[in-house]
Design a protein around this motif. Structure first.
Motif, PDB file in Angstrom:
ATOM      1  N   ASP A  39       0.882  -1.189  -0.026  1.00 34.59           N
ATOM      2  CA  ASP A  39       0.071  -0.021  -0.086  1.00 34.59           C
ATOM      3  C   ASP A  39       0.703   1.104  -0.110  1.00 34.59           C
ATOM      4  O   ASP A  39       0.736   2.131  -0.747  1.00 34.59           O
ATOM      5  CB  ASP A  39      -1.010  -0.029   1.191  1.00 34.59           C
ATOM      6  N   GLN A  40       2.108   1.019   0.770  1.00 32.99           N
ATOM      7  CA  GLN A  40       2.754   2.357   0.801  1.00 32.99           C
ATOM      8  C   GLN A  40       3.585   2.489  -0.363  1.00 32.99           C
ATOM      9  O   GLN A  40       3.725   3.609  -0.819  1.00 32.99           O
ATOM     10  CB  GLN A  40       3.929   2.131   2.016  1.00 32.99           C
ATOM     11  N   TYR A  41       3.935   1.630  -1.010  1.00 31.76           N
ATOM     12  CA  TYR A  41       4.666   1.679  -2.395  1.00 31.76           C
ATOM     13  C   TYR A  41       3.463   2.203  -3.522  1.00 31.76           C
ATOM     14  O   TYR A  41       4.019   3.239  -4.099  1.00 31.76           O
ATOM     15  CB  TYR A  41       5.128   0.268  -2.755  1.00 31.76           C
ATOM     16  N   VAL A  42       2.254   1.794  -3.348  1.00 30.36           N
ATOM     17  CA  VAL A  42       1.325   2.091  -4.275  1.00 30.36           C
ATOM     18  C   VAL A  42       1.107   3.644  -4.090  1.00 30.36           C
ATOM     19  O   VAL A  42       1.242   4.612  -5.046  1.00 30.36           O
ATOM     20  CB  VAL A  42      -0.124   1.389  -4.090  1.00 30.36           C
ATOM     21  N   GLU A  43       0.988   4.182  -2.898  1.00 29.28           N
ATOM     22  CA  GLU A  43       0.759   5.427  -2.393  1.00 29.28           C
ATOM     23  C   GLU A  43       1.924   6.416  -3.086  1.00 29.28           C
ATOM     24  O   GLU A  43       1.903   7.618  -3.360  1.00 29.28           O
ATOM     25  CB  GLU A  43       0.507   5.809  -1.191  1.00 29.28           C
ATOM     26  N   GLU A  44       3.308   6.121  -2.616  1.00 30.91           N
ATOM     27  CA  GLU A  44       4.253   6.899  -3.090  1.00 30.91           C
ATOM     28  C   GLU A  44       4.613   7.104  -4.262  1.00 30.91           C
ATOM     29  O   GLU A  44       5.012   7.856  -4.989  1.00 30.91           O
ATOM     30  CB  GLU A  44       5.531   6.148  -2.429  1.00 30.91           C
ATOM     31  N   HIS A  45       4.168   5.846  -5.170  1.00 26.10           N
ATOM     32  CA  HIS A  45       4.501   6.092  -6.570  1.00 26.10           C
ATOM     33  C   HIS A  45       3.083   6.574  -7.459  1.00 26.10           C
ATOM     34  O   HIS A  45       3.090   6.580  -8.807  1.00 26.10           O
ATOM     35  CB  HIS A  45       4.940   4.767  -7.207  1.00 26.10           C
ATOM     36  N   GLY A  46       2.193   6.959  -6.975  1.00 23.88           N
ATOM     37  CA  GLY A  46       0.897   7.093  -7.490  1.00 23.88           C
ATOM     38  C   GLY A  46       0.271   6.271  -8.556  1.00 23.88           C
ATOM     39  O   GLY A  46      -0.224   6.637  -9.722  1.00 23.88           O
TER      40      GLY A  46
END
Length: 365
Positions: A39-46
């Motif tokens: 989830d954090q990776y998805v949020e960080e990379h939009g």
């Protein structure tokens, strides 16, 4: 170094393990902490997750389902928490371990918290937001598993979303063993929990689906349960009552469902009433269907059948005429009627009765 527990690769940076998990592993393989990494990776990379599950309730349900099946090699990582591990702990041990992770709770505090919460996962997230939780790796799984287990021990009278899975799965297991009535009992309990956790202002199945664990397709579940209730009721008439209550609740809970769905379930209500020999109530339901859905041929046909097939010897002239009108309407409706030839034959019988009755009246006069 951060090791991937799924393929044993090692990464120097946390950001690298996040990217690896996102790109190399299916989400439903992951523990809760690793799902958060994704989830954090998805949020960080939009990124647009698309088909990836974003609902934490669904994530927990997936974890629960996975943990009922042994892994291929028969072993779990030594530090992994399983639900059975948490269930084996005493309540005092659970509370003490939570305290070690920075979470203070007791039965009173827990019960107060669930008054405004319908999910053990959501409750565990409240803990994580309110306390300085010292839990990493698989210990984060311990937090939500503990919330689930304490809910079972301290507030079993309060429904939560996670229990829905348990009842649905128990029903499936029973059905596979040929225990259809017992399966329906489990699914009816699941339905009670669904009603309890759906927000009061929801009036469509689609809206309700978005609030429930994603392992469950709500419309498919509802239709399947109705079908199984009807089957079980053929041998045990008590299940006509269960089906009637269930179908009424479905219509009351989802008054803004699509017309085809509501039409089906109002038919099921009328059918159940007929099976329970509540003929007047069944006819009233069919009359309401005719008024609401005038192009539905089945309501005309079934209402006519309720006169002609059940009470034909005792019908008045007016009732025979009404029966003929209903069969005619069934045949003339824009929606095609399966078995139209049978309806046409019954209409001929009714019209012949009318002709005979008319001839008899003329002879008497």
């Amino acid at each position: 170094m951060v090791e991937c527990r799924y393929c044993e690769q090692a990464f120097e940076e946390e950001s690298a393990i996040r990217e690896h998990l996102y790109e190399s592993h299916e989400r439903d393989e992951l523990s809760r902490i690793d799902q958060k990494r994704v989830d954090q990776y998805v949020e960080e990379h939009g990124l647009d997750e698309g088909s990836r599950e974003e609902n934490q309730i669904a994530d927990q349900s997936i974890n629960r389902e996975q943990r009922t099946v042994d892994p291929p090699d028969g072993t779990y990582p030594a530090d992994a928490w399983e639900l059975s591990d948490v269930e084996a702990l005493s309540t005092d041990e659970i509370v003490a371990k939570l305290a070690n992770h920075g979470i203070e709770t007791n039965e009173t505090a827990f019960r107060n918290r669930v008054e405004d919460c319908n999910s053990a996962t959501a409750l565990s997230e409240q803990w994580e937001a309110e306390y300085e939780v010292d839990a990493t790796g698989y210990d984060q799984d311990f937090i939500w598993m503990t919330a689930q287990e304490l809910w079972e021990r301290w507030t079993t009278d309060v429904p939560n979303k996670e229990r829905i899975y348990d009842f649905v799965q128990k029903g499936r297991d029973l059905r596979e063993k040929g225990k259809y009535a017992e399966a329906c009992d489990q699914w009816l309990t699941a339905w009670e929990y669904i009603l309890a956790v759906i927000p009061d202002d929801i009036t469509t199945i689609e809206e309700a689906d978005r609030t429930l664990p994603t392992f469950l397709s709500l419309e498919a579940f509802i239709r399947s349960l109705d079908s199984d209730l009807a089957t079980v009721a053929e041998d045990d008439p008590a299940y006509h009552e269960h089906r009637l209550k269930f179908c009424r609740e479905v219509c009351e809970q989802f008054p803004d469902a699509d017309d085809e769905f509501l039409l089906d379930f109002h038919h099921f209500i009328a059918d159940s009433l007929a099976e329970l020999d509540r003929t007047a109530d069944s006819r009233a339901e069919f009359k309401a269907l005719i008024e609401e859905y005038p192009e539905d041929p089945w309501a005309y046909k079934k209402l006519a059948d309720s006169y002609w097939l059940d009470d034909s010897d005792d019908l008045t002239i007016e009732e025979i005429e009404r029966t003929a009108e209903l069969y005619q309407a069934a045949l003339k409706a824009d929606t095609p009627l399966e078995g139209a030839s049978i309806v046409a034959d019954r209409l001929d019988e009714v019209e012949n009765r009318l002709a005979d009755t008319g001839a008899s009246d003329e002879r008497e006069s």
